[in-house]
Write a protein that holds these residues in place. Structure first.
Motif, PDB file in Angstrom:
ATOM      1  N   MET A  56       6.069  -1.487  -9.855  1.00 27.54           N
ATOM      2  CA  MET A  56       5.443  -0.568  -8.926  1.00 27.54           C
ATOM      3  C   MET A  56       5.545  -1.142  -7.513  1.00 27.54           C
ATOM      4  N   ASP A  57       5.978  -0.325  -6.585  1.00 27.80           N
ATOM      5  CA  ASP A  57       5.944  -0.682  -5.173  1.00 27.80           C
ATOM      6  C   ASP A  57       4.529  -0.349  -4.700  1.00 27.80           C
ATOM      7  N   HIS A  58       3.726  -1.397  -4.524  1.00 23.79           N
ATOM      8  CA  HIS A  58       2.302  -1.208  -4.225  1.00 23.79           C
ATOM      9  C   HIS A  58       2.080  -0.404  -2.943  1.00 23.79           C
ATOM     10  N   MET A  59       2.827  -0.693  -1.916  1.00 24.08           N
ATOM     11  CA  MET A  59       2.643   0.019  -0.646  1.00 24.08           C
ATOM     12  C   MET A  59       2.948   1.506  -0.801  1.00 24.08           C
ATOM     13  N   THR A  60       4.006   1.823  -1.519  1.00 22.68           N
ATOM     14  CA  THR A  60       4.339   3.224  -1.762  1.00 22.68           C
ATOM     15  C   THR A  60       3.224   3.899  -2.546  1.00 22.68           C
ATOM     16  N   ALA A  61       2.719   3.236  -3.570  1.00 17.20           N
ATOM     17  CA  ALA A  61       1.642   3.809  -4.379  1.00 17.20           C
ATOM     18  C   ALA A  61       0.398   4.073  -3.534  1.00 17.20           C
ATOM     19  N   LEU A  62       0.081   3.176  -2.617  1.00 18.48           N
ATOM     20  CA  LEU A  62      -1.078   3.378  -1.740  1.00 18.48           C
ATOM     21  C   LEU A  62      -0.876   4.586  -0.833  1.00 18.48           C
ATOM     22  N   LYS A  63       0.321   4.717  -0.284  1.00 19.58           N
ATOM     23  CA  LYS A  63       0.611   5.858   0.580  1.00 19.58           C
ATOM     24  C   LYS A  63       0.575   7.166  -0.197  1.00 19.58           C
ATOM     25  N   VAL A  64       1.125   7.146  -1.408  1.00 21.25           N
ATOM     26  CA  VAL A  64       1.105   8.346  -2.257  1.00 21.25           C
ATOM     27  C   VAL A  64      -0.336   8.730  -2.567  1.00 21.25           C
ATOM     28  N   PHE A  65      -1.154   7.756  -2.937  1.00 20.38           N
ATOM     29  CA  PHE A  65      -2.560   8.025  -3.241  1.00 20.38           C
ATOM     30  C   PHE A  65      -3.263   8.634  -2.030  1.00 20.38           C
ATOM     31  N   ARG A  66      -3.070   8.036  -0.880  1.00 16.52           N
ATOM     32  CA  ARG A  66      -3.728   8.548   0.328  1.00 16.52           C
ATOM     33  C   ARG A  66      -3.330   9.999   0.600  1.00 16.52           C
ATOM     34  N   HIS A  67      -2.041  10.282   0.555  1.00 18.63           N
ATOM     35  CA  HIS A  67      -1.585  11.639   0.842  1.00 18.63           C
ATOM     36  C   HIS A  67      -2.060  12.631  -0.220  1.00 18.63           C
ATOM     37  N   ALA A  68      -2.103  12.198  -1.456  1.00 18.01           N
ATOM     38  CA  ALA A  68      -2.594  13.088  -2.518  1.00 18.01           C
ATOM     39  C   ALA A  68      -4.038  13.486  -2.251  1.00 18.01           C
ATOM     40  N   LYS A  96       3.593   9.410 -11.315  1.00 13.48           N
ATOM     41  CA  LYS A  96       3.885   8.060 -11.798  1.00 13.48           C
ATOM     42  C   LYS A  96       3.249   7.003 -10.896  1.00 13.48           C
ATOM     43  N   ASN A  97       3.362   7.171  -9.581  1.00  9.61           N
ATOM     44  CA  ASN A  97       2.769   6.214  -8.647  1.00  9.61           C
ATOM     45  C   ASN A  97       1.253   6.151  -8.802  1.00  9.61           C
ATOM     46  N   ILE A  98       0.620   7.302  -8.909  1.00 11.11           N
ATOM     47  CA  ILE A  98      -0.837   7.340  -9.068  1.00 11.11           C
ATOM     48  C   ILE A  98      -1.223   6.702 -10.408  1.00 11.11           C
ATOM     49  N   GLY A  99      -0.503   7.042 -11.465  1.00  9.72           N
ATOM     50  CA  GLY A  99      -0.792   6.464 -12.779  1.00  9.72           C
ATOM     51  C   GLY A  99      -0.646   4.957 -12.800  1.00  9.72           C
ATOM     52  N   GLU A 100       0.406   4.453 -12.173  1.00 12.88           N
ATOM     53  CA  GLU A 100       0.612   3.008 -12.120  1.00 12.88           C
ATOM     54  C   GLU A 100      -0.467   2.322 -11.291  1.00 12.88           C
ATOM     55  N   LEU A 101      -0.903   2.960 -10.221  1.00 11.30           N
ATOM     56  CA  LEU A 101      -1.981   2.406  -9.408  1.00 11.30           C
ATOM     57  C   LEU A 101      -3.278   2.359 -10.219  1.00 11.30           C
ATOM     58  N   GLU A 102      -3.565   3.426 -10.949  1.00 12.29           N
ATOM     59  CA  GLU A 102      -4.766   3.453 -11.792  1.00 12.29           C
ATOM     60  C   GLU A 102      -4.689   2.372 -12.877  1.00 12.29           C
ATOM     61  N   THR A 103      -3.524   2.179 -13.456  1.00 15.24           N
ATOM     62  CA  THR A 103      -3.352   1.132 -14.465  1.00 15.24           C
ATOM     63  C   THR A 103      -3.558  -0.244 -13.846  1.00 15.24           C
ATOM     64  N   VAL A 125      -8.381   2.065   1.435  1.00 20.06           N
ATOM     65  CA  VAL A 125      -6.934   2.227   1.579  1.00 20.06           C
ATOM     66  C   VAL A 125      -6.596   2.916   2.899  1.00 20.06           C
ATOM     67  N   ALA A 126      -7.316   3.974   3.232  1.00 23.27           N
ATOM     68  CA  ALA A 126      -7.042   4.694   4.480  1.00 23.27           C
ATOM     69  C   ALA A 126      -7.224   3.773   5.683  1.00 23.27           C
ATOM     70  N   ARG A 127      -8.268   2.971   5.648  1.00 25.93           N
ATOM     71  CA  ARG A 127      -8.527   2.037   6.755  1.00 25.93           C
ATOM     72  C   ARG A 127      -7.399   1.013   6.871  1.00 25.93           C
ATOM     73  N   VAL A 128      -6.990   0.449   5.751  1.00 22.44           N
ATOM     74  CA  VAL A 128      -5.921  -0.560   5.760  1.00 22.44           C
ATOM     75  C   VAL A 128      -4.610   0.046   6.238  1.00 22.44           C
ATOM     76  N   LEU A 129      -4.256   1.218   5.739  1.00 21.23           N
ATOM     77  CA  LEU A 129      -2.996   1.849   6.161  1.00 21.23           C
ATOM     78  C   LEU A 129      -3.040   2.214   7.639  1.00 21.23           C
ATOM     79  N   ASP A 130      -4.179   2.664   8.119  1.00 24.53           N
ATOM     80  CA  ASP A 130      -4.315   2.943   9.563  1.00 24.53           C
ATOM     81  C   ASP A 130      -4.132   1.675  10.378  1.00 24.53           C
ATOM     82  N   ASP A 131      -4.732   0.579   9.922  1.00 22.68           N
ATOM     83  CA  ASP A 131      -4.582  -0.695  10.628  1.00 22.68           C
ATOM     84  C   ASP A 131      -3.126  -1.158  10.639  1.00 22.68           C
ATOM     85  N   LEU A 132      -2.428  -0.995   9.535  1.00 31.10           N
ATOM     86  CA  LEU A 132      -1.007  -1.374   9.490  1.00 31.10           C
ATOM     87  C   LEU A 132      -0.177  -0.513  10.435  1.00 31.10           C
ATOM     88  N   GLU A 133      -0.484   0.776  10.469  1.00 29.70           N
ATOM     89  CA  GLU A 133       0.233   1.673  11.376  1.00 29.70           C
ATOM     90  C   GLU A 133      -0.016   1.287  12.825  1.00 29.70           C
TER      91      GLU A 133
END
Length: 80
Positions: free
Chosen positions: A1-13, A35-42, A69-77
């Motif tokens: 799992m690409d963790h960063m992608t999974a976080l972005k997918v979760f946020r947008h969902a 799949k990304n959401i499921g892997e993140l939940e796992t 997650v939203a706070r962290v992604l905003d800080d990275l942006e």
């Protein structure tokens, strides 16, 4: 799992309210979003979203995780 992608997918969902809208927004298939959401939940050993064929809602754990997650992604942006 690409963790960063999974976080972005979760946020947008969460923000867009559906896997289909998230898939369109990110240029992914709905299956890839699921799949990304499921892997993140796992990975977290926690259900983040309650989903049916017609609805999606955050669990309590999902709500708390989304806020962080939203706070962290905003800080990275902002850093970029």
């Amino acid at each position: 799992m690409d963790h960063m992608t999974a976080l972005k997918v979760f946020r947008h969902a969460v923000e867009l309210g559906s896997f289909a809208a998230t898939a369109r927004h990110l240029g992914l298939s709905p299956a890839a979003v699921s799949k990304n959401i499921g892997e993140l939940e796992t990975h977290l050993a926690a259900r983040l979203l309650n989903r049916t064929t017609r609805r999606m809602s955050l669990t309590e754990a999902g709500s708390l995780y989304y806020q962080r997650v939203a706070r962290v992604l905003d800080d990275l942006e902002d850093a970029d």
